[in-house]
Design an enzyme around this catalytic site. Sequence first.
Site, PDB file in Angstrom:
ATOM      1  N   HIS A 127       0.841  -1.196   0.000  1.00 60.56           N
ATOM      2  CA  HIS A 127       0.000   0.000   0.000  1.00 60.56           C
ATOM      3  C   HIS A 127       0.875   1.244   0.000  1.00 60.56           C
ATOM      4  CE1 HIS A 127      -2.472  -3.191   1.747  1.00 60.56           C
ATOM      5  NE2 HIS A 127      -3.522  -2.543   1.296  1.00 60.56           N
ATOM      6  N   LYS A 153      -0.991  -8.038  -4.287  1.00 56.51           N
ATOM      7  CA  LYS A 153      -1.982  -6.961  -4.211  1.00 56.51           C
ATOM      8  C   LYS A 153      -1.246  -5.634  -4.043  1.00 56.51           C
ATOM      9  CE  LYS A 153      -5.495  -4.913  -1.203  1.00 56.51           C
ATOM     10  NZ  LYS A 153      -6.113  -4.940   0.142  1.00 56.51           N
TER      11      LYS A 153
END
Length: 228
Positions: A127, A153
């Site tokens: 992230h 991700k």
Amino acid sequence: MEGFTINTGVCGSIIKENKEEILETLKTMNLDNVDYIELRVDTIKNVTSDIVYDIIIEIQNYTNKPIILTNRTQNEGGYFKGSDEERIKILCDNAPLVEYTDIEYMTKPELRNQVINAANKTIISYHNFDKTPEKQYLKNIINEASDIGDIPKIAVKPHTLEDTYTILQLMMEYDNLVAISMDKLGTYTRIIGPIIGSPITYASIEETSAPGQLDVKQTTQIIKKLKP
């Protein structure tokens, strides 16, 4: 890429402070709208491995929807206030019970490997709430995450529409990538992802767990409308 495919599972993220609220949320939601349930244990007050175990068992007694177990660090948008060792212990103790365990790419390798070894399957997440890094930088993360885990991700902050295009390009280049451009500017990537083959798209059940996130009902309805 030949045509469009819809093979994405919609994941509803539960953001609650205790077992009672988590189970109440689960029982009042429409489970037809989700394929996965993300249990965000970092939002649980005074969380311990035993508390997480009890919650997982309660969820599994209620539904057979697969669970994604997440204990997000504060550096990556989460709420866990203990040490990294404490955070990893909670994940390792409970990873064998669930379908996927999410572990941050930036976690110290020795701790990250403990989770990978304990888990059935892993989501290796990255992230960035400040910017969208250069495409090659993100590709390097995706490639390593693919080597060590099951699903890479990435979720990054866009400053321009062009930043969101980087995420679309990456999803078209990788078959097994969850990639999200956050904030309102990047919301559309959460819907386009399923059209171009992203394996999971995240949606809120009540409170949003990330900037620009839609709720599960909106997400499911839009995907169904766009499905070829």
